[in-house]
Write a protein that holds these residues in place. Structure first.
Motif, short mmCIF file in Angstrom:
data_model
loop_
_atom_site.label_atom_id
_atom_site.label_comp_id
_atom_site.label_asym_id
_atom_site.label_seq_id
_atom_site.Cartn_x
_atom_site.Cartn_y
_atom_site.Cartn_z
N HIS A 100 45.77 63.29 5.38
CA HIS A 100 44.83 64.16 6.09
C HIS A 100 43.42 64.15 5.50
O HIS A 100 42.56 64.87 5.98
CB HIS A 100 45.38 65.59 6.09
N VAL A 101 43.19 63.35 4.49
CA VAL A 101 41.87 63.33 3.84
C VAL A 101 41.15 62.03 4.19
O VAL A 101 41.48 60.97 3.68
CB VAL A 101 42.02 63.47 2.30
N VAL A 132 40.50 62.51 -4.08
CA VAL A 132 40.11 63.90 -4.15
C VAL A 132 39.95 64.26 -5.63
O VAL A 132 40.90 64.13 -6.40
CB VAL A 132 41.16 64.80 -3.46
N LYS A 137 36.76 67.65 -3.72
CA LYS A 137 35.80 66.82 -2.98
C LYS A 137 36.23 65.35 -3.04
O LYS A 137 36.71 64.87 -4.07
CB LYS A 137 34.43 67.00 -3.61
N VAL A 138 36.03 64.62 -1.94
CA VAL A 138 36.32 63.19 -1.93
C VAL A 138 35.14 62.47 -2.58
O VAL A 138 34.00 62.63 -2.15
CB VAL A 138 36.54 62.67 -0.49
#
Length: 171
Positions: A100-101, A132, A137-138
């Motif tokens: 989901h990222v 992540v 944060k990515v």
């Protein structure tokens, strides 16, 4: 005796043409450059063009694709030194990567064909990985120099193996 000479000449021509074929590709020539483009494309397919690009896939679709794209005896040496077979890679990638990222994954650059031996080729690239981070944060969290090995099977170049060498900033 004539038959022996004909067979000898045919064998000599076959061996010399095979040897010539191996010597015909030199670093920097047109054949080399074309093969480098083919293998860079294979590398992009292998990695499913993280972020964007013609081969971009969500991670689950990417892992499914890889399971068919990698050569049957594919293996990889990870940045930690762990050796994983194709089946182990597919299992770990299916289980351990969040789907989901967006943007999580490898980002290769500076692909270079280094050596070709018939139907076997070796290349390198510099790959940075987005994941992540601790704050959620990515972002780019690691980078490696990758050795990428390819084999030509049934007229098509396929990934055969990979090995990651971590790039660690000097302290």
């Amino acid at each position: 005796m004539t038959k022996f000479r004909v067979i000898f000449v045919a064998a000599f021509l076959t061996v010399s043409s095979l040897a010539f074929g191996q010597e015909g590709m030199k670093k920097g020539d047109k054949q080399w450059t074309e093969l480098e483009k083919v293998l860079w494309d294979a590398d992009q397919q292998w990695l499913c063009s993280s972020g964007a690009g013609p081969y971009h896939k969500d991670i689950r679709d990417c892992v499914e694709f890889r399971s068919k794209y990698w050569a049957d005896q594919f293996f990889e040496v990870g940045a930690t030194g762990k050796i994983s077979t194709k089946a182990e890679m597919v299992a770990s990638q299916t289980a351990g990567i969040p789907t989901h990222v967006p943007g999580v994954g490898p980002y290769p650059e500076n692909f270079k064909l280094m050596a070709v031996y018939g139907d076997f080729a070796m290349a390198t690239d510099h790959t940075r990985f987005k994941s992540v981070d601790a704050s959620g944060k990515v972002s780019f969290t690691s980078e490696v120099t990758f050795l990428r090995l390819f084999v030509k099977e049934n007229g098509k170049w396929r990934p055969a193996a990979g090995a990651a060498v971590p790039i660690v900033a000097p302290k």
